[in-house]
Design a protein around this motif. Structure first.
Motif, mmCIF file in Angstrom:
data_model
loop_
_atom_site.group_PDB
_atom_site.id
_atom_site.type_symbol
_atom_site.label_atom_id
_atom_site.label_comp_id
_atom_site.label_asym_id
_atom_site.label_seq_id
_atom_site.Cartn_x
_atom_site.Cartn_y
_atom_site.Cartn_z
ATOM 1 N N GLU A 1 -9.215 -1.439 -1.139
ATOM 2 C CA GLU A 1 -9.729 -1.376 -2.492
ATOM 3 C C GLU A 1 -10.898 -0.398 -2.596
ATOM 4 O O GLU A 1 -11.048 0.294 -3.606
ATOM 5 C CB GLU A 1 -10.180 -2.770 -2.943
ATOM 6 C CG GLU A 1 -9.035 -3.765 -3.123
ATOM 7 C CD GLU A 1 -9.537 -5.162 -3.446
ATOM 8 O OE1 GLU A 1 -10.770 -5.336 -3.546
ATOM 9 O OE2 GLU A 1 -8.706 -6.080 -3.595
ATOM 10 N N GLU A 2 -11.707 -0.315 -1.543
ATOM 11 C CA GLU A 2 -12.895 0.537 -1.576
ATOM 12 C C GLU A 2 -12.583 1.995 -1.218
ATOM 13 O O GLU A 2 -13.074 2.922 -1.857
ATOM 14 C CB GLU A 2 -13.948 -0.013 -0.607
ATOM 15 C CG GLU A 2 -15.223 0.827 -0.512
ATOM 16 C CD GLU A 2 -16.057 0.793 -1.778
ATOM 17 O OE1 GLU A 2 -16.893 1.697 -1.955
ATOM 18 O OE2 GLU A 2 -15.880 -0.137 -2.590
ATOM 19 N N TRP B 1 0.807 -1.212 0.000
ATOM 20 C CA TRP B 1 0.000 0.000 0.000
ATOM 21 C C TRP B 1 0.849 1.275 0.000
ATOM 22 O O TRP B 1 0.325 2.375 -0.221
ATOM 23 C CB TRP B 1 -0.929 0.018 1.216
ATOM 24 C CG TRP B 1 -0.272 -0.425 2.493
ATOM 25 C CD1 TRP B 1 -0.303 -1.669 3.037
ATOM 26 C CD2 TRP B 1 0.515 0.385 3.382
ATOM 27 N NE1 TRP B 1 0.408 -1.707 4.209
ATOM 28 C CE2 TRP B 1 0.914 -0.454 4.450
ATOM 29 C CE3 TRP B 1 0.910 1.707 3.396
ATOM 30 C CZ2 TRP B 1 1.697 0.003 5.504
ATOM 31 C CZ3 TRP B 1 1.693 2.173 4.448
ATOM 32 C CH2 TRP B 1 2.070 1.327 5.480
ATOM 33 N N ARG C 1 -7.836 -5.832 3.104
ATOM 34 C CA ARG C 1 -7.520 -5.672 1.684
ATOM 35 C C ARG C 1 -8.688 -5.030 0.934
ATOM 36 O O ARG C 1 -8.500 -4.116 0.112
ATOM 37 C CB ARG C 1 -7.171 -7.030 1.084
ATOM 38 C CG ARG C 1 -6.706 -6.957 -0.370
ATOM 39 C CD ARG C 1 -6.144 -8.274 -0.825
ATOM 40 N NE ARG C 1 -7.134 -9.342 -0.832
ATOM 41 C CZ ARG C 1 -7.172 -10.336 0.054
ATOM 42 N NH1 ARG C 1 -6.267 -10.403 1.013
ATOM 43 N NH2 ARG C 1 -8.114 -11.265 -0.020
ATOM 44 N N ARG C 2 -9.913 -5.466 1.241
ATOM 45 C CA ARG C 2 -11.079 -4.894 0.568
ATOM 46 C C ARG C 2 -11.349 -3.462 1.040
ATOM 47 O O ARG C 2 -11.869 -2.638 0.283
ATOM 48 C CB ARG C 2 -12.295 -5.793 0.801
ATOM 49 C CG ARG C 2 -12.158 -7.185 0.186
ATOM 50 C CD ARG C 2 -11.970 -7.107 -1.330
ATOM 51 N NE ARG C 2 -13.149 -6.556 -1.979
ATOM 52 C CZ ARG C 2 -14.179 -7.274 -2.382
ATOM 53 N NH1 ARG C 2 -14.173 -8.594 -2.221
ATOM 54 N NH2 ARG C 2 -15.210 -6.711 -2.960
#
Length: 482
Positions: free
Chosen positions: A459-460, A364, A455-456
């Motif tokens: 992503e969001e 990240w 992780r999601r």
């Protein structure tokens, strides 16, 4: 209580959830603490400072009411700053147990000033611990001089006062200029209740904002990496003048050097630190103090610039320093320096190293290929830091967070554990800097599913350049009423 925190509590009340019914769990599902509603929000910090072997860790254990800090009858057992959760008269706070200060070959003042200033920057109040049976030493007096200039409250604790006969020994401590000495015995607990009352009197209800957002001063940048990686050269290139000594011999910089540098219209406070050769626990002499001061610079910073020599393979030491930055919760930008020395073969080799996972834990973090010697891509450093700090300061509204989480769980529910599938009942962002999320659940969530949620989340919502902390609170099983 902020409006965000109030809406979270109101939403939990609407859902019929009682925060006191939940306990925190580690990655193995073991309960590690009860959860009071106030634990969801940040709590003020008291830094406990003093010379080696004056009884700081013993006193910390007494104030906590449990044995947490390591205690041994030799000086210097505590080296790193360790934070513990405390509770007294219904108020929660944090105790920061620090390593002892002592003179080194380079002089007393440099070590004392750096440590005291770090404690002042990162804590809401400071408590100086002095051995009453010994009296005020030269080290105690030097620390007191720095603390008297502090803008945070300072308490003076006189330890090892095990009976009334030793009370007279505390009177001479008035000359330190820190107010009334509080006699206490960490070993027997004598006076600890009065000391805790005094601590609550000086601690604010909520932590102060110790960082520079909102126009309160230049944002702090820690420049870290191995020796001879080009940290001082980069400072000189960014500032356009010689701020730090540069030499081909590794380890020229020993003390952190503060530099105010203007980049793209903003002023940043850079701290050029000594290169970290090895773990703080295994360092010795001046190298130990250099490592300690570098760790302090990371803790006091908002964003860390991690320099890696792109012309050489990524080392275990590089990864260890990155892990230290992540554990400290600071925003992160990775700079691959000496890019002017990277040929086509080395570029392919570096790509293979990254594919093998040398930096997988910080995918990240934004990466910038720079050259402190030629100035290549140095103009990209400031925008990368701004993006990282923006992520570090980001707060997700509770309604949006739970709406997204409901869709995520519906599409990919948590794995079954012990024949039952846990439910995620509610989520809240407890704080920023770094973004910290709490999931209230009916059962334990596997470590793999926690990583999936993190992780999601990225992503969001993004969070580029910032670590994310995700904790789980599991509802306790209560006995059925007959």
């Amino acid at each position: 209580m902020s409006s965000t925190e109030f809406s979270d509590r109101a939403e939990m009340d609407r859902l019929g959830l009682d925060p006191t019914e939940f306990v925190a769990t580690d990655d193995e599902g073991r309960a590690i603490a009860g959860l009071d509603p106030d634990q969801v929000v940040a709590t003020p910090v008291l830094a406990v400072v003093g010379r080696p072997n004056v009884g700081k860790s013993t006193l910390v254990n007494r104030m906590l009411g449990r044995r947490e800090a390591v205690v041994q009858d030799v000086p210097g057992v505590t080296r790193d700053r360790v934070v513990y959760d405390g509770l007294w008269n219904g108020r929660r706070f944090k105790l920061m147990d620090t390593g002892g200060w002592e003179p080194d070959a380079n002089g007393l003042q440099a070590v004392v000033a750096q440590q005291a200033e770090t404690a002042m920057r990162t804590a809401d109040a400071v408590m100086l611990v002095v051995d009453a049976s010994v009296g005020a030493t030269a080290t105690d007096q030097a620390v007191a001089r720095v603390l008297r200039r502090s803008d945070v409250p300072v308490l003076l604790a006189a330890t090892k006062v095990d009976d009334d006969r030793l009370n007279s020994d505390t009177t001479e401590l008035w000359r330190l200029g820190l107010g009334e000495p509080h006699p206490v015995s960490g070993l027997h607990g004598r006076g600890s209740g009065d000391l805790l009352d005094a601590i609550l009197d000086v601690l604010p209800e909520t932590p102060r904002d110790t960082f520079g957002a909102g126009g309160s001063g230049p944002r702090r940048v820690a420049l870290v990496g191995k020796p001879n990686v080009g940290k001082s050269s980069l400072i000189n290139k960014l500032s356009g003048e010689t701020r730090s000594v540069v030499h081909e011999v590794a380890g020229t910089t020993v003390d952190p050097v503060d530099s105010l540098v203007e980049l793209d219209g903003d002023v940043w406070r850079f701290v050029d630190t000594a290169g970290l050769r090895r773990r703080v626990r295994t360092a010795s002499g001046t190298e130990y103090y250099a490592s300690l001061r570098t760790s302090s610079a990371i803790d006091a910073a908002e964003v860390a610039l991690m320099l890696i020599d792109a012309s050489e393979p990524i080392t275990e030491q590089d990864q260890r320093v990155i892990n230290q930055i992540v554990e400290s919760g600071r925003a992160l930008v990775i700079l691959f320096n000496k890019w002017d020395l990277v040929d086509e073969d080395r570029r392919h080799e570096l790509e293979r190293e990254l594919d093998r996972g040398e930096l997988q834990s910080v995918r990240w973090a934004e990466r910038v290929n720079v050259s402190a010697l030629t100035g290549r891509a140095t103009r990209r450093v400031a925008p990368a830091m701004r993006r990282a700090l923006e992520s570090w300061d980001t707060r997700i509204p509770t309604g949006r967070l739970n709406g997204w989480l409901s869709d995520l769980v519906a599409a990919t529910p948590p794995p079954v554990r012990g024949g039952k599938q846990p439910k995620i009942l509610f989520a809240t962002q407890a704080q920023t800097r770094p973004p910290t999320f709490v999931l209230f659940t009916s059962g334990f969530l596997e470590a793999g599913y926690r990583r999936f949620v993190e992780r999601r989340l990225r992503e969001e919502f993004g969070f580029a350049g910032s670590p994310i902390r995700l904790s789980v609170r599991v509802r306790e099983k209560r006995p059925r009423k007959k």
